[in-house]
Design a protein around this motif. Structure first.
Motif, PDB file in Angstrom:
ATOM      1  N   ARG A 145       0.830  -1.207   0.000  1.00 50.74           N
ATOM      2  CA  ARG A 145       0.000   0.000   0.000  1.00 50.74           C
ATOM      3  C   ARG A 145       0.866   1.259   0.000  1.00 50.74           C
ATOM      4  NH1 ARG A 145      -4.248  -2.660   4.252  1.00 50.74           N
ATOM      5  NH2 ARG A 145      -5.610  -3.630   2.686  1.00 50.74           N
ATOM      6  N   ASN A 146       1.997   1.196   0.690  1.00 48.96           N
ATOM      7  CA  ASN A 146       2.917   2.330   0.666  1.00 48.96           C
ATOM      8  C   ASN A 146       3.455   2.567  -0.736  1.00 48.96           C
ATOM      9  OD1 ASN A 146       2.765   3.050   3.367  1.00 48.96           O
ATOM     10  ND2 ASN A 146       4.372   1.634   3.992  1.00 48.96           N
ATOM     11  N   ILE A 147       3.738   1.488  -1.464  1.00 49.81           N
ATOM     12  CA  ILE A 147       4.231   1.618  -2.835  1.00 49.81           C
ATOM     13  C   ILE A 147       3.177   2.289  -3.714  1.00 49.81           C
ATOM     14  CG2 ILE A 147       4.867   0.308  -4.905  1.00 49.81           C
ATOM     15  CD1 ILE A 147       6.222  -1.716  -3.045  1.00 49.81           C
ATOM     16  N   ILE A 148       1.913   1.863  -3.564  1.00 44.94           N
ATOM     17  CA  ILE A 148       0.832   2.486  -4.339  1.00 44.94           C
ATOM     18  C   ILE A 148       0.756   3.970  -4.030  1.00 44.94           C
ATOM     19  CG2 ILE A 148      -1.684   2.639  -4.560  1.00 44.94           C
ATOM     20  CD1 ILE A 148      -1.846  -0.335  -4.448  1.00 44.94           C
ATOM     21  N   GLN A 149       0.867   4.304  -2.751  1.00 47.68           N
ATOM     22  CA  GLN A 149       0.788   5.712  -2.348  1.00 47.68           C
ATOM     23  C   GLN A 149       1.913   6.517  -2.991  1.00 47.68           C
ATOM     24  OE1 GLN A 149       1.070   6.323   1.869  1.00 47.68           O
ATOM     25  NE2 GLN A 149       0.367   8.425   1.775  1.00 47.68           N
ATOM     26  N   GLN A 150       3.123   5.967  -3.017  1.00 43.85           N
ATOM     27  CA  GLN A 150       4.244   6.670  -3.622  1.00 43.85           C
ATOM     28  C   GLN A 150       4.031   6.864  -5.122  1.00 43.85           C
ATOM     29  OE1 GLN A 150       6.927   8.025  -2.022  1.00 43.85           O
ATOM     30  NE2 GLN A 150       5.907   7.424  -0.123  1.00 43.85           N
ATOM     31  N   ILE A 151       3.477   5.866  -5.796  1.00 46.57           N
ATOM     32  CA  ILE A 151       3.220   5.981  -7.228  1.00 46.57           C
ATOM     33  C   ILE A 151       2.121   6.998  -7.493  1.00 46.57           C
ATOM     34  CG2 ILE A 151       2.417   4.722  -9.273  1.00 46.57           C
ATOM     35  CD1 ILE A 151       3.788   2.227  -8.076  1.00 46.57           C
ATOM     36  N   GLN A 152       1.092   7.003  -6.642  1.00 48.47           N
ATOM     37  CA  GLN A 152       0.035   8.011  -6.763  1.00 48.47           C
ATOM     38  C   GLN A 152       0.593   9.429  -6.671  1.00 48.47           C
ATOM     39  OE1 GLN A 152      -2.737   6.018  -3.719  1.00 48.47           O
ATOM     40  NE2 GLN A 152      -4.099   7.296  -4.921  1.00 48.47           N
ATOM     41  N   GLN A 153       1.634   9.585  -5.870  1.00 51.82           N
ATOM     42  CA  GLN A 153       2.218  10.900  -5.661  1.00 51.82           C
ATOM     43  C   GLN A 153       3.256  11.256  -6.713  1.00 51.82           C
ATOM     44  OE1 GLN A 153       3.674  10.676  -1.636  1.00 51.82           O
ATOM     45  NE2 GLN A 153       1.625  10.708  -0.726  1.00 51.82           N
ATOM     46  N   GLY A 154       3.337  10.436  -7.762  1.00 44.41           N
ATOM     47  CA  GLY A 154       4.226  10.762  -8.874  1.00 44.41           C
ATOM     48  C   GLY A 154       5.419   9.855  -9.016  1.00 44.41           C
ATOM     49  N   ALA A 212      -7.836  -7.165 -13.514  1.00 43.56           N
ATOM     50  CA  ALA A 212      -7.531  -6.516 -14.799  1.00 43.56           C
ATOM     51  C   ALA A 212      -8.788  -6.249 -15.608  1.00 43.56           C
ATOM     52  CB  ALA A 212      -6.561  -7.383 -15.604  1.00 43.56           C
ATOM     53  N   ASN A 213      -9.751  -7.170 -15.547  1.00 43.34           N
ATOM     54  CA  ASN A 213     -10.967  -7.012 -16.349  1.00 43.34           C
ATOM     55  C   ASN A 213     -11.743  -5.744 -16.019  1.00 43.34           C
ATOM     56  OD1 ASN A 213     -11.121  -9.129 -18.232  1.00 43.34           O
ATOM     57  ND2 ASN A 213     -11.625 -10.591 -16.619  1.00 43.34           N
ATOM     58  N   GLY A 214     -11.623  -5.247 -14.795  1.00 43.17           N
ATOM     59  CA  GLY A 214     -12.382  -4.064 -14.409  1.00 43.17           C
ATOM     60  C   GLY A 214     -11.583  -2.781 -14.442  1.00 43.17           C
ATOM     61  N   MET A 215     -10.363  -2.818 -15.019  1.00 47.40           N
ATOM     62  CA  MET A 215      -9.478  -1.662 -14.948  1.00 47.40           C
ATOM     63  C   MET A 215      -9.379  -0.919 -16.274  1.00 47.40           C
ATOM     64  SD  MET A 215      -6.408  -3.386 -12.684  1.00 47.40           S
ATOM     65  CE  MET A 215      -5.363  -1.913 -12.727  1.00 47.40           C
ATOM     66  N   GLN A 216      -9.028   0.351 -16.166  1.00 49.15           N
ATOM     67  CA  GLN A 216      -8.787   1.186 -17.329  1.00 49.15           C
ATOM     68  C   GLN A 216      -7.299   1.500 -17.420  1.00 49.15           C
ATOM     69  OE1 GLN A 216     -11.259   1.828 -19.497  1.00 49.15           O
ATOM     70  NE2 GLN A 216     -12.551   0.607 -18.125  1.00 49.15           N
ATOM     71  N   VAL A 217      -6.889   1.978 -18.577  1.00 46.24           N
ATOM     72  CA  VAL A 217      -5.485   2.332 -18.778  1.00 46.24           C
ATOM     73  C   VAL A 217      -5.057   3.390 -17.753  1.00 46.24           C
ATOM     74  CG1 VAL A 217      -3.834   3.368 -20.378  1.00 46.24           C
ATOM     75  CG2 VAL A 217      -5.563   1.774 -21.226  1.00 46.24           C
ATOM     76  N   GLY A 218      -3.894   3.176 -17.122  1.00 43.45           N
ATOM     77  CA  GLY A 218      -3.364   4.126 -16.155  1.00 43.45           C
ATOM     78  C   GLY A 218      -3.755   3.845 -14.727  1.00 43.45           C
ATOM     79  N   GLN A 219      -4.488   2.750 -14.476  1.00 38.05           N
ATOM     80  CA  GLN A 219      -4.912   2.430 -13.121  1.00 38.05           C
ATOM     81  C   GLN A 219      -4.044   1.336 -12.509  1.00 38.05           C
ATOM     82  OE1 GLN A 219      -9.155   1.554 -13.571  1.00 38.05           O
ATOM     83  NE2 GLN A 219      -9.626   3.540 -12.668  1.00 38.05           N
ATOM     84  N   ILE A 220      -3.970   1.361 -11.175  1.00 39.60           N
ATOM     85  CA  ILE A 220      -3.244   0.352 -10.401  1.00 39.60           C
ATOM     86  C   ILE A 220      -4.242  -0.335  -9.482  1.00 39.60           C
ATOM     87  CG2 ILE A 220      -1.429  -0.068  -8.696  1.00 39.60           C
ATOM     88  CD1 ILE A 220      -0.042   2.411  -9.630  1.00 39.60           C
ATOM     89  N   ALA A 221      -4.120  -1.654  -9.338  1.00 38.15           N
ATOM     90  CA  ALA A 221      -4.965  -2.402  -8.408  1.00 38.15           C
ATOM     91  C   ALA A 221      -4.087  -3.188  -7.445  1.00 38.15           C
ATOM     92  CB  ALA A 221      -5.897  -3.347  -9.163  1.00 38.15           C
ATOM     93  N   GLY A 222      -4.565  -3.358  -6.232  1.00 37.65           N
ATOM     94  CA  GLY A 222      -3.835  -4.154  -5.274  1.00 37.65           C
ATOM     95  C   GLY A 222      -3.914  -3.566  -3.876  1.00 37.65           C
ATOM     96  N   PRO A 223      -3.284  -4.229  -2.916  1.00 37.29           N
ATOM     97  CA  PRO A 223      -2.579  -5.514  -3.038  1.00 37.29           C
ATOM     98  C   PRO A 223      -3.554  -6.672  -3.300  1.00 37.29           C
ATOM     99  CG  PRO A 223      -2.055  -4.393  -0.962  1.00 37.29           C
ATOM    100  CD  PRO A 223      -3.214  -3.697  -1.538  1.00 37.29           C
ATOM    101  N   ILE A 224      -3.153  -7.582  -4.175  1.00 34.05           N
ATOM    102  CA  ILE A 224      -3.967  -8.739  -4.544  1.00 34.05           C
ATOM    103  C   ILE A 224      -3.272  -9.987  -4.001  1.00 34.05           C
ATOM    104  CG2 ILE A 224      -4.958 -10.042  -6.451  1.00 34.05           C
ATOM    105  CD1 ILE A 224      -4.517  -7.448  -8.160  1.00 34.05           C
ATOM    106  N   ASP A 225      -3.977 -10.762  -3.203  1.00 37.19           N
ATOM    107  CA  ASP A 225      -3.410 -12.003  -2.672  1.00 37.19           C
ATOM    108  C   ASP A 225      -3.261 -13.022  -3.796  1.00 37.19           C
ATOM    109  OD1 ASP A 225      -3.027 -11.472   0.092  1.00 37.19           O
ATOM    110  OD2 ASP A 225      -5.186 -11.565   0.397  1.00 37.19           O
TER     111      ASP A 225
END
Length: 462
Positions: free
Chosen positions: A238-247, A285-298
Motif C-alpha cells: 500500500r505504501n508503494i501504491i501511495q508513492q506511485i500516486q504521488q508521482g 484486470a478485467n475491471g481496470m482502465q489504462v493508467g490504473q493500479i490495483a492491489g494488493p492482490i493475494d
C-alpha cells in the motif's frame, strides 16, 4: 472490491524521465526480456509449507529479533557491500522519484537496495565462476548510452550523479550485473530450454480463438509473503501504491521491489489476455482502465500490484493505432492573470474556434484570435493522453477538440486534418511465439537459479 487508483498524468522533467530508464537497464544494454508471462510462484501455500518443514502448531520464540534494527552493509562470499554502495544506489531511486520520498519510505528502500545489491553480487560472482567476463569497455559503452539519454557527455553525467549523491560506479556496477547475468543465462539455461512445434501451434490456435477479446499490457510488482509477515507485506504494498500516486515511477518501484523475473524490465509482463493471468489478477484486470493500479492482490506465495499500461483487442485493428495529421491552435496567458480573466479569454477562444470548418480555415482563425498554429503529422493516437484519445476517436476529418489546458500552460485545441487507419492485425508468426515461450521458461529457470545461489551463499551482515 480491490482498490483501484489512477496514476497522475503529469509532465516530468527530461532528466527525471531519462533517469527512470536506468531501472529498465536490460533495455539499455540490449538484454531483451519482453513478453514474459505473469508471475508464478514455486512455493506452495502456507499449510503445505508448514508440513514440509514439520513445524509445531504452537511456536515459542526464544530470544529477540528486532525488525527495527537494520543492517546497513554485508559481506557476500567475501565481497564487501559498503554503506556507500547502498547510499549511492538509493540516491538513484530517490532522484528517479523526484526526490519526494518520505523518511520511512527511504528506510524501506534502503533494505530493498541492500537485497538487490546482494543479488547483483551473487550474479556477478556466479558468472565469474563460469569464466564469463564483462569487459570494462562494454560497460563504458553502455554508460555512454545512459549519459546520452540525458543529452550529456559521460564527464557531465558523472558530475550530475555526484550532485545527486550517487556516482558513475553505482550505475556501472548495475550494468555489469545485468550483462553478466544475461550471458550466464545464455550459457547455462537457454541451451536446455525447448519448445515443441505442437506448443507453438496450440498458442496460435488460442490466439485465433480469442480474436476480438480484450488484451492488456500489464505491469506487475510481486512481493513474496508468509502468514507471519503477510500484514507487513500488504502495508508495504500500500505504501508503494501511495508513492506511485504521488508521482513515483511504477517501473522504478518494480525494478527495486518486485521479486518476479520481470523486475529487470520494470515489471512489464507485455501484452496478455486475462486468461493467461492467475485468476486473482485476471479478475482485477478485467475491471481496470489504462493508467490504473490495483492491489494488493493475494496470490500464491505473496501479493501483487498490477498496473494497466495499455489495452487493445486481440488480433483486431485498434483505432488507437491510427496515425493523425493535426493542427494545434494555442494561446498563452500572461503572467499574473487571474482565474476569472483566464476563463473569459478561454471562452472567447472557444467561441472563435467553433467557426473552424476544416484545417483550411485553422490558420485564418488562429490569426484572428492571436493563436499560434502548429502542424503535427504522423501523430499516433495511442501516444496522446487518454482523455484526448477518447475525444479524437470520435472526430471526423475537419472537426476539432474542445479547448483544453491550464492557466500555466495556456489553452489549445486540435483540429483533425487527416487519419490513416491501422491495417488488420495478424497473429504473431511461429518464430515469434516460439521465442516468447522460450523466454518465459528461461526467466522462470533464472529465478530458480538465483534462489539457489542465495541459499548457498555465505552472507555476513555488519
Amino acid at each position: 472490491m480491490l482498490p483501484v487508483v489512477s496514476t497522475p498524468n503529469r509532465m516530468i522533467p527530461a532528466v527525471l524521465s531519462a533517469l527512470r530508464t536506468l531501472f529498465l537497464s536490460s533495455a539499455l544494454i540490449g538484454v531483451g526480456m519482453q513478453g514474459v508471462s505473469a508471475q508464478t510462484v514455486d512455493d506452495d501455500n502456507s499449510g503445505v509449507s508448514s508440513q514440509q518443514l514439520n513445524l509445531p502448531k504452537d511456536v515459542t520464540v526464544f530470544g529477540k529479533s528486532d525488525p527495527n534494527i537494520r543492517k546497513a552493509t554485508a559481506i557476500v562470499n567475501g565481497r564487501i557491500i559498503t554503506g556507500t554502495d547502498v547510499d549511492q544506489r538509493l540516491a538513484l531511486i530517490i532522484t528517479a522519484n523526484g526526490g519526494k520520498v518520505e523518511a520511512e519510505e527511504k528506510e524501506r528502500l534502503r533494505v530493498q537496495v541492500l537485497r538487490n545489491l546482494i543479488d547483483e553480487t551473487l550474479q556477478i560472482q556466479e558468472a565469474a565462476a563460469n569464466d564469463i567476463k564483462v569487459d570494462k569497455a562494454e560497460v563504458e559503452q553502455s554508460y555512454e548510452r545512459v549519459a546520452s539519454n540525458f543529452r550529456q557527455s559521460p564527464a557531465q553525467f558523472d558530475q550530475y550523479l555526484r550532485t545527486q549523491g550517487s556516482s558513475s560506479a553505482s550505475i556501472k556496477r548495475q550494468i555489469e550485473g545485468e550483462l553478466a547475468w544475461s550471458r550466464l543465462q545464455r550459457r547455462n539455461i537457454q541451451p536446455f530450454v525447448n519448445v515443441s512445434e505442437e506448443e507453438v501451434k496450440s498458442t496460435v490456435d488460442r490466439l485465433n480463438a480469442a480474436k476480438g477479446s480484450d488484451e492488456f499490457r500489464i505491469g506487475e510488482i510481486y512481493l513474496s509473503a508468509t502468514p507471519e509477515n503477510h500484514a507487513q507485506i500488504v502495508a508495504n504494498a500500500r505504501n508503494i501504491i501511495q508513492q506511485i500516486q504521488q508521482g513515483g515511477s511504477f517501473q522504478a518501484y518494480a525494478r527495486q521491489f518486485s521479486e518476479a523475473s520481470t523486475a529487470a524490465v520494470g515489471g512489464d509482463l507485455g501484452w496478455v489476455r486475462p486468461a493467461q493471468l492467475p485468476d486473482e489478477l485476471a479478475q482485477a484486470a478485467n475491471g481496470m482502465q489504462v493508467g490504473q493500479i490495483a492491489g494488493p492482490i493475494d496470490v500464491a506465495g505473496g501479493v501483487s500490484l498490477i498496473y494497466v499500461m495499455d489495452k487493445r483487442k486481440v488480433l483486431t485493428a485498434d483505432p488507437r493505432d491510427s496515425l493523425l495529421s493535426l493542427k494545434q491552435l494555442s494561446i498563452l496567458f500572461p503572467k499574473g492573470i487571474t482565474k476569472e480573466q483566464a476563463s473569459v479569454k478561454a471562452a472567447s477562444f472557444a467561441g472563435a474556434v467553433k467557426e473552424i470548418k476544416g484545417c483550411g480555415q485553422a490558420n485564418e482563425v488562429g490569426a484572428k484570435v492571436g493563436a499560434d498554429v502548429v502542424d503535427n503529422d504522423n501523430v499516433k493516437l495511442r501516444d496522446l493522453p487518454p482523455q484526448l484519445q477518447d475525444i479524437l476517436l470520435n472526430l471526423q476529418v475537419g472537426q476539432s477538440t474542445p479547448p483544453f489546458g491550464s492557466i500555466t500552460d495556456g489553452v489549445r485545441i486540435l483540429v483533425v486534418c487527416g487519419r490513416d487507419d491501422p491495417a488488420s492485425a495478424n497473429a504473431p508468426d511461429a518464430s515469434q511465439i516460439m521465442a516468447q515461450l522460450e523466454e518465459e521458461r528461461v526467466n522462470k529457470r533464472a529465478r530458480i537459479y538465483l534462489r539457489d545461489l542465495r541459499r548457498d551463499a555465505v552472507i555476513e551482515y555488519n
